[in-house]
Design an enzyme around this catalytic site. Structure first.
Site, PDB file in Angstrom:
ATOM      1  N   GLU A  39       2.234  -0.888  -1.966  1.00 45.17           N
ATOM      2  CA  GLU A  39       1.263  -1.320  -2.952  1.00 45.17           C
ATOM      3  C   GLU A  39       1.621  -2.767  -3.278  1.00 45.17           C
ATOM      4  O   GLU A  39       2.776  -3.047  -3.619  1.00 45.17           O
ATOM      5  CB  GLU A  39       1.390  -0.443  -4.204  1.00 45.17           C
ATOM      6  CG  GLU A  39       0.283  -0.681  -5.182  1.00 45.17           C
ATOM      7  CD  GLU A  39       0.411   0.194  -6.429  1.00 45.17           C
ATOM      8  OE1 GLU A  39      -0.154  -0.201  -7.451  1.00 45.17           O
ATOM      9  OE2 GLU A  39       1.077   1.252  -6.373  1.00 45.17           O
ATOM     10  N   ARG A 263      14.156   9.345  -1.377  1.00 43.67           N
ATOM     11  CA  ARG A 263      14.326   7.948  -1.765  1.00 43.67           C
ATOM     12  C   ARG A 263      15.775   7.543  -1.600  1.00 43.67           C
ATOM     13  O   ARG A 263      16.678   8.335  -1.841  1.00 43.67           O
ATOM     14  CB  ARG A 263      14.000   7.790  -3.249  1.00 43.67           C
ATOM     15  CG  ARG A 263      12.644   7.310  -3.490  1.00 43.67           C
ATOM     16  CD  ARG A 263      12.336   7.217  -4.960  1.00 43.67           C
ATOM     17  NE  ARG A 263      10.913   7.028  -5.049  1.00 43.67           N
ATOM     18  CZ  ARG A 263      10.327   5.815  -5.060  1.00 43.67           C
ATOM     19  NH1 ARG A 263      11.035   4.721  -5.096  1.00 43.67           N
ATOM     20  NH2 ARG A 263       9.024   5.701  -5.077  1.00 43.67           N
ATOM     21  N   LYS A 273       9.828  -1.469  -8.625  1.00 47.88           N
ATOM     22  CA  LYS A 273       9.174  -2.767  -8.753  1.00 47.88           C
ATOM     23  C   LYS A 273       8.878  -3.096 -10.208  1.00 47.88           C
ATOM     24  O   LYS A 273       8.951  -4.257 -10.609  1.00 47.88           O
ATOM     25  CB  LYS A 273       7.878  -2.764  -7.938  1.00 47.88           C
ATOM     26  CG  LYS A 273       8.128  -3.028  -6.466  1.00 47.88           C
ATOM     27  CD  LYS A 273       6.847  -2.973  -5.672  1.00 47.88           C
ATOM     28  CE  LYS A 273       6.419  -1.554  -5.422  1.00 47.88           C
ATOM     29  NZ  LYS A 273       5.262  -1.427  -4.553  1.00 47.88           N
TER      30      LYS A 273
END
Ligand code: ATP
Ligand code: MG
Length: 557
Positions: A39, A263, A273
């Site tokens: 993204e 992850r 982020k």
């Protein structure tokens, strides 16, 4: 940390490669396609590197291709700056995507898919508020229930959805929902929202749209449009897989399949982020590419090599359980690679003068190898004279036993040069050491030593008559605790106050004048360094990539 342990782990956990190999040998696919779907709402971090290495790694190994797809379905947080940085970072890591694509390019197709669902009685427009929707959804232990809007006829849904697109309604007034199962044990299957109204400018589609697809209605469909065979995401998407499969089945489109892996989080930093953006906005760091940031851009500026980051990702491998990887492993990988490629240079950080009282030649040129690990890098010349600088901490007036550096009456070798002995210590009025008067042994020249004298200490030095002054940024871990995001209070309160130490007035051999940002250096006995990309013209600034040894492990912190 043992490197072998991680290699072992990697072998036993590479279950995704196994899946791909089985699918190919069973003839399920002729070739595979993967994608990396960032993204564009921030810079890539070390967790993304893991996903990049995985997705691109699979198609490097088994053939096929990997698309770079920007998952740009949220107009509010996205920016073209991020798009550019993401492309630069993936290229720098050494990967090539097959196609550069944007989920926003599929908005029209996704809209048609939604119409298809409505036509098949599988989607409806709901006027409820988000609170009402949440309330009607039930809880994991209680089934949800449908409201009156779920029974709207197809024609009415088609009209309302068209009106939503046309901008007739305000944000939040209506949503489009899939009609799945309000009693499913999987909450995400309880008539998930497919579209919401958002009157916002999008970085690519501008003001063309005021309805935007939700993740669940964009991701799988984009995978399918691109004929992605193996859509790999992180574990938190496990519950989404049912929705993913349902939508693909009902739309009867290319059957992409979702697979999940855990992850990867790195210790002593944050890999989100949103939190990294906070560090930037609140000025804890100088920007996304501050050398202390766990971003690819930060590591690049810090002097890490793509090879070392890829090596790190390989070593941590792919697993199903979330894990916190020690920063020490990333540093280990950096040292491994830098040791092979870094050019050796001598820099004195905190100088004290040495005068060689019996050196009468004036000066001479000595030969120094650029990198003993790579003879193809050749030699350089360094000049020697009767006035030198050594490191202040390499001298002790009253040394303990087994001190092998310089002390009154004691001998050491100067790297690439001669053995010297300290004869006299000159101090200022306050008692600080100002100068060390030494004698050298002419027959002890490196490479042609016939002196027969053996010394245990070798010191780096620079010529007092031929050197440049440089600035050094010594970086350390950004946080004092292993997992700042998990601690009580704000994660920012765990920032390491000493994560940056600026050292002015270090003295370097003149060869460093030629340094390029792409060069990697080992300053002898000091660590690995790189020229900062923003060095002013008249002052060379070097960033410490990593120390030669893991000082945190030694300190037991
Ligand atoms: P963040 O929470 O930092 O915003 P994200 O998952 O929202 O992370 P995306 O841009 O959506 O970021 O992620 C692109 C891809 O990278 C996704 O497939 C995601 O699963 C993967 N990814 C993100 N963070 C990690 C991580 N820490 N470890 C492994 N893969 C990750
Ligand atoms: Mg995300």
């Amino acid at each position: 940390m043992s490197a072998d342990k991680h290699v072992e782990e990697e072998k036993s956990l590479n279950f995704l490669e196994e899946i791909v190999e089985n699918d190919l040998s069973a003839g399920k696919y002729q070739s595979i396609m993967t994608r990396f779907p960032p993204e564009p709402n921030g810079y890539l971090h070390i967790g993304h590197a893991s996903s990049i290495c995985l997705n691109f790694g699979l198609t490097q190994k088994f053939g096929g291709g990997t698309n770079l797809r920007f998952d740009d379905t949220n107009p509010v947080t996205e920016d073209t700056e991020y798009v550019e940085s993401i492309k630069e970072d993936i290229k720098w890591l050494g990967f090539e995507w097959k196609h550069e694509l944007y989920a926003s390019d599929y908005f029209e197709t996704l809209y048609e898919y939604a119409i298809k669902l409505i036509n098949n009685g599988l989607a409806y427009v709901d006027d409820s508020t988000s609170e009402e929707i949440a309330q009607q959804k039930g809880t994991p232990t209680q089934p949800g229930h449908r409201n009156q809007y779920a029974g709207r006829p197809v024609e009415e849904n088609l009209q309302l959805f068209a009106d939503m697109r046309a901008g007739k309604y305000k944000d939040g007034e209506k949503v489009l929902r899939a009609k799945i199962d309000m009693e499913s044990p999987n909450m995400l299957m309880r008539d998930p929202i497919l579209y919401r109204i958002k009157h916002a400018h999008h970085h690519r589609t501008g003001d063309a749209w005021c309805i935007y697809p939700m993740y669940d209605f964009a991701h799988g469909q984009s995978d399918s449009i691109e004929h992605i065979t193996h859509s790999i995401c992180t574990m938190e998407f496990v519950p989404h897989r049912e929705v993913y499969d349902w939508l693909i089945e009902k739309l009867a489109i290319f059957p992409s399949k979702q697979y999940e892996f855990a992850r990867r989080n790195l210790s002593h930093t944050v890999t989100s982020k949103r939190k990294l953006l906070q560090l930037v906005n609140e000025k804890y760091v100088s920007g996304w590419d501050d050398p202390r940031m766990p971003t690819i851009a930060g590591y690049r500026r810090r002097g890490y090599t793509p090879e070392s980051i890829r090596d790190f990702c390989d070593r941590i491998g792919v697993g199903k359980r979330d894990n916190m990887v020690d920063l020490g492993l990333l540093e280990f990988c950096a040292r491994e690679h830098l040791n092979k490629i870094a050019l050796r240079r001598m820099v004195v950080f905190d100088p004290v003068k040495v005068v060689i009282t019996n050196y009468e030649k004036g000066s001479e040129l000595l030969v120094a190898e650029n990198n003993p690990e790579d003879t193809s890098t050749g030699n350089r010349e360094i000049s020697f004279s009767n006035e030198l600088y050594i490191e202040r901490e390499d001298f002790m007036e009253n040394p303990p036993k087994k001190y092998f550096r310089l002390a009154p009456g004691q001998k050491v070798r100067l790297k690439h040069a001669y053995i010297i002995q300290c004869d006299e210590v000159v101090k200022d009025e306050a008692g600080a050491v100002m100068q060390l008067n030494c004698t050298y042994i002419p027959e002890s020249k490196s490479g042609a030593d016939t002196s027969g004298i053996h010394v245990k200490g070798t010191l780096h030095w620079v010529n007092a008559k031929d050197h440049i002054a440089i600035r050094i940024n010594e970086y350390d871990r950004l946080f004092t605790v292993e997992n700042p995001a998990n601690e009580e209070g704000e994660f920012q309160s765990y920032i390491n106050a000493n994560s940056l130490t600026v050292l002015n007035g270090a003295l370097a051999e003149p060869a460093l004048k030629e340094a390029l940002v792409s060069d990697r250096f080992q300053f002898l006995r000091k660590g690995y360094f790189v020229l900062d990309k923003e060095s002013p013209k008249d002052l060379l600034v070097f960033n410490r990539t990593v120390t030669l040894k893991d000082s945190w492990a030694k300190a037991g912190k």
